[in-house]
Design a protein around this motif. Structure first.
Motif, mmCIF file in Angstrom:
data_model
loop_
_atom_site.group_PDB
_atom_site.id
_atom_site.type_symbol
_atom_site.label_atom_id
_atom_site.label_comp_id
_atom_site.label_asym_id
_atom_site.label_seq_id
_atom_site.Cartn_x
_atom_site.Cartn_y
_atom_site.Cartn_z
ATOM 1 N N ASN A 29 3.792 7.602 6.619
ATOM 2 C CA ASN A 29 5.030 7.649 6.115
ATOM 3 C C ASN A 29 5.882 8.938 6.507
ATOM 4 O O ASN A 29 6.869 9.303 6.312
ATOM 5 C CB ASN A 29 5.050 7.863 4.610
ATOM 6 N N SER B 183 -8.159 -0.633 -1.465
ATOM 7 C CA SER B 183 -8.006 0.122 -0.569
ATOM 8 C C SER B 183 -7.591 1.585 -1.578
ATOM 9 O O SER B 183 -7.627 2.713 -0.909
ATOM 10 C CB SER B 183 -7.019 -0.078 0.460
ATOM 11 N N ASN C 220 -6.153 7.401 6.087
ATOM 12 C CA ASN C 220 -5.031 7.563 5.037
ATOM 13 C C ASN C 220 -3.817 7.108 5.677
ATOM 14 O O ASN C 220 -3.142 7.322 6.225
ATOM 15 C CB ASN C 220 -4.727 8.983 4.781
ATOM 16 N N ILE C 221 -3.474 5.574 5.119
ATOM 17 C CA ILE C 221 -2.599 4.924 5.788
ATOM 18 C C ILE C 221 -0.951 5.485 5.616
ATOM 19 O O ILE C 221 0.042 5.364 6.156
ATOM 20 C CB ILE C 221 -2.475 3.325 5.481
ATOM 21 N N LEU C 222 -1.064 6.226 4.451
ATOM 22 C CA LEU C 222 0.249 7.059 4.003
ATOM 23 C C LEU C 222 0.775 8.080 4.893
ATOM 24 O O LEU C 222 1.924 8.473 4.759
ATOM 25 C CB LEU C 222 0.431 7.111 2.422
ATOM 26 N N VAL D 135 0.828 -1.109 -0.160
ATOM 27 C CA VAL D 135 -0.160 0.146 -0.058
ATOM 28 C C VAL D 135 0.546 1.278 0.089
ATOM 29 O O VAL D 135 0.267 2.447 0.092
ATOM 30 C CB VAL D 135 -1.032 0.042 1.349
ATOM 31 N N ILE E 57 -8.683 1.564 5.509
ATOM 32 C CA ILE E 57 -7.550 2.511 5.208
ATOM 33 C C ILE E 57 -7.660 2.812 3.721
ATOM 34 O O ILE E 57 -8.781 2.061 3.087
ATOM 35 C CB ILE E 57 -6.344 1.766 5.177
ATOM 36 N N GLN F 132 -5.575 4.479 0.186
ATOM 37 C CA GLN F 132 -4.113 4.972 -0.260
ATOM 38 C C GLN F 132 -4.217 5.116 -1.725
ATOM 39 O O GLN F 132 -5.109 4.689 -2.322
ATOM 40 C CB GLN F 132 -3.152 3.732 0.096
ATOM 41 N N ASP F 133 -3.478 6.220 -2.017
ATOM 42 C CA ASP F 133 -3.396 6.563 -3.474
ATOM 43 C C ASP F 133 -1.969 5.986 -4.231
ATOM 44 O O ASP F 133 -1.734 6.900 -4.935
ATOM 45 C CB ASP F 133 -3.489 7.953 -3.665
ATOM 46 N N PHE F 134 -1.535 4.815 -3.712
ATOM 47 C CA PHE F 134 -0.367 4.560 -4.115
ATOM 48 C C PHE F 134 -0.287 3.221 -5.135
ATOM 49 O O PHE F 134 0.106 3.148 -6.181
ATOM 50 C CB PHE F 134 0.470 3.969 -2.964
ATOM 51 N N LEU G 166 3.687 2.077 2.251
ATOM 52 C CA LEU G 166 4.262 2.271 3.306
ATOM 53 C C LEU G 166 5.832 2.083 3.028
ATOM 54 O O LEU G 166 6.363 1.096 2.544
ATOM 55 C CB LEU G 166 3.862 1.553 4.394
#
Length: 500
Positions: free
Chosen positions: A295, A278, A290-292, A235, A268, A270-272, A237
């Motif tokens: 970071n 997710s 927003n799990i990122l 995701v 969660i 994420q835009d990755f 991280l």
């Protein structure tokens, strides 16, 4: 013939002597007799032991008792006694009842006292951080009742309506060793007897920081849950090891079953990685986590895998909702408790048809993707619901690390429903701060019956302030650290059950 018989006899005797010489030496055993006086226990039983055996014996006092000394074959005053079994040994463990004393300069002191404004209708449960004790104090600073435990606290503990304690205690060792881990939940009566114990401490999950008892007797508790490195990096991280995210479980102490749970990882965004379910825009899906944001370099524990660090939980029975303090996100999250565990994994179901998505959140605009956004909190602890004739607010301790000055803040919540707007912060309706009020790691705030606010400053003690911000009482622990202070009215079942 006679000569031959003599030779044969001598030969037999010599063989017999040789056999006796090769026999194993006889083992020697000694008796150990241990008796125990009123007020405690020991961890070794009386018995017969092989000579040379080394034995360590620990005497543990009950609540409101302390170890005095050994008598018999030892006069040691140390509760831990090491002996070698080289003779019969008789020991007696002596305990004595503690005597409550007025606080002195070596204990604590009241540094401010306004008898006309303090709320003296109850007692404060003072919880020493990471220690093996807690106690009820009045506004004179007198300890009216105290408990001592055989394990250190895993931070939170609270009284039950039966006058027992429900609390978190640390396991001996764990691979999940971030600050605040516990692993054991216990219910303990006023005499110190363990009535119930629940252990959750594995390589993949462990209880930590905070718990609360529901009206039905079940226990809500925070849990760290391991997420494998492969899932974390998938995701986006920047992890080099497994991470630990938050979940909340509800335990039925009668059956020892987990009857409900909510997992942050199920919610969660994420835009990755567009290949995952997710995937989305954190600025749009504001009811997702927003799990990122993990970071960002917000705390040294993040690099070790502790990416959220919940440290407080409260429950509002009138609305069946839960408030969570998420320290490394500098936010308060509101989630629905009315769902089933299966619904809590999704975005539908429950009284608001939101499943386990966040019903509301506030404190930090940066979590939506703009790292330059504004924030109210700079680390936070101890969310506490306040219900004022149907208007719901949340009190919280804002550590405010960057400013070096903490505050207690109260926010009026919007109506919580399935369409509550998320993204703007609620109105502040009360705030107290002082140039000397600061601790970066722990703290708390709660509302007292007369409208005053009780504040726990982790490395100082307690403040009580009036609604207009006037300081009416301060308690200096003289070097002790306090996890929290919890107020109980003198006529509450928690206190009346203690028969003080």
């Amino acid at each position: 013939m006679k000569k031959r018989l003599t030779v044969l006899y001598l030969t037999i005797c010599l063989l017999s002597l040789g056999c006796d010489k090769d026999q194993t030496p006889k083992q020697i055993f000694h008796s150990l007799n241990i008796t125990v006086g009123t007020g405690g226990t020991v961890d070794v039983d009386s018995g017969i032991y092989l000579e040379g055996t080394e034995i360590s014996i620990t005497a543990t006092p009950d609540a409101n008792f302390e170890f005095e000394k050994w008598s018999g074959d030892s006069e040691s005053t140390s509760a831990v006694l090491s002996i070698t079994m080289n003779k019969p040994i008789d020991l007696h463990a002596n305990f004595k009842e503690k005597v409550d004393e007025q606080p002195t300069n070596s204990d604590a002191e009241i540094t401010f006292f306004n008898s006309g404004l303090i709320d003296d209708s109850g007692y404060i449960l003072a919880i020493e951080n990471g220690q093996n004790t807690c106690y009820l104090i009045d506004h004179d600073g007198t300890k009216v009742f105290s408990w001592t435990f055989d394990r250190v606290l895993g931070q939170d503990i609270e009284l039950t309506p039966e006058g027992n304690l429900i609390g978190l205690f640390k396991v001996d060792s764990t691979p999940i060793a971030f600050g605040g881990q516990s692993g054991i939940i216990r219910e303990i009566d006023k005499e110190g007897n363990i009535l119930w114990e629940y252990v959750l401490a594995t390589e993949n999950e462990i209880t930590h920081h905070d718990l609360t008892q529901l009206p039905n007797g079940n226990i809500l508790v925070l849990v760290w849950e391991r997420i494998p490195l492969a899932e974390a990096t998938a995701v986006g991280l920047n992890s080099t090891s497994d991470i630990f995210t938050e979940k909340v479980i509800e335990i039925n102490p009668d059956s020892n079953e987990i009857v409900w749970q909510w997992k942050s990882w199920d919610h969660i965004v994420q835009d990755f990685n567009s290949e995952l379910g997710s995937f989305g825009d954190p600025a749009v899906e504001t009811d997702k986590i927003n799990i990122l944001y993990a970071n960002s370099d917000v705390h040294e524990f993040v690099a070790l895998g502790d990416v959220m660090h919940a440290n407080g939980i409260d429950y509002l029975p009138e609305e069946d909702i839960i408030a969570l303090s998420i320290n490394f996100f500098s936010e308060v999250w509101i989630i629905d408790h009315s769902t089933t565990s299966e619904q809590a994994r999704t975005s539908s179901g429950g009284q608001f048809d939101k499943g386990g998505d966040l019903l509301y959140r506030f404190g930090n605009q940066r979590v939506f993707g703009d790292i330059e956004g504004s924030n109210i909190f700079d680390f936070n602890h101890n969310p506490s619901f306040v219900n004022n004739s149907g208007e719901i607010s949340v009190l919280i301790f804002n550590n405010n690390n960057a400013a070096g000055q903490s505050s207690a803040m109260e926010f009026l919540l919007p109506e919580i429903n399935g369409s509550t707007p998320i993204g703007s912060d609620p109105n502040i309706i009360f705030e107290f701060t002082d140039s000397t009020l600061f601790f970066p790691r722990i703290g708390g705030a709660s509302r007292l019956p007369n409208g005053n606010t009780l504040i726990c400053e982790g490395d100082f003690g307690f403040w009580e302030v009036a609604p207009n911000g006037e300081i009416v009482w301060t308690y200096n622990g003289l070097g002790k650290q306090f996890w929290r202070g919890v107020f109980y009215s003198k006529d509450s079942p928690e206190i009346t059950s203690l028969n003080l």
